[in-house]
Design an enzyme around this catalytic site. Sequence first.
Site, mmCIF file in Angstrom:
data_model
loop_
_atom_site.group_PDB
_atom_site.id
_atom_site.type_symbol
_atom_site.label_atom_id
_atom_site.label_comp_id
_atom_site.label_asym_id
_atom_site.label_seq_id
_atom_site.Cartn_x
_atom_site.Cartn_y
_atom_site.Cartn_z
ATOM 1 N N CYS A 159 0.250 1.819 7.156
ATOM 2 C CA CYS A 159 -0.326 2.121 5.838
ATOM 3 C C CYS A 159 -1.615 2.926 5.992
ATOM 4 O O CYS A 159 -1.897 3.826 5.191
ATOM 5 C CB CYS A 159 -0.585 0.831 5.057
ATOM 6 S SG CYS A 159 0.941 0.046 4.487
ATOM 7 N N GLU B 50 0.831 -1.210 0.000
ATOM 8 C CA GLU B 50 0.000 0.000 0.000
ATOM 9 C C GLU B 50 0.861 1.254 0.000
ATOM 10 O O GLU B 50 0.617 2.209 -0.737
ATOM 11 C CB GLU B 50 -0.922 0.032 1.234
ATOM 12 C CG GLU B 50 -1.911 -1.109 1.303
ATOM 13 C CD GLU B 50 -1.380 -2.334 2.035
ATOM 14 O OE1 GLU B 50 -0.172 -2.635 1.913
ATOM 15 O OE2 GLU B 50 -2.174 -3.000 2.723
#
Length: 157
Positions: free
Chosen positions: A115, A75
């Site tokens: 993330c 991500e």
Amino acid sequence: MTNRKVEINYTEYADIEELDPKDQALIKAARQAQLTSYAPYSHFNVGAAVLLENGEIVKGSNQENAASPSGLCAERTAMFAAGAQYPGVPMVCIAIVGGPAFGVCDTPATPCGACRQVMAEYQKIGKRPMSVIMTGGKSIWKFEKVEDVLPFIFDSI
Ligand code: THU
């Protein structure tokens, strides 16, 4: 003393065909990205794809390293690449696919806390909600905004 509750909303889909075509395309891009994962240590392969407001899709995958903290999740690889290639262009959605040995877990792979915090930053500077799609083999979850995956977002300003 007051007890409070936080509500998190998301939509669960049983099949990719239930999502709108743009979301389906983003999931497919995340699946393609997963194939580029470099994960010789964990053998857990993750792909992510970010849709930008200008229509571009930027892909990323997890990249591991013998010195483990030097690696990075899919991500953040995707979001940092998008931020670097298209500075200032808001991020509309991120799709994530993950599983061991390049497979896909039945239950959606969920992004780590770091993330999520990075998603929060890009949502803030993009000044629009950024949706998050977590893809599994048996179900797909769509969250309309980062607050639904990270309540109480840290914000220093
Ligand atoms: N990983 C991701 O790419 N995204 C996440 O949100 C969670 C974990 C990666 C990091 C590492 O390469 C492997 O999955 C096992 O933790």
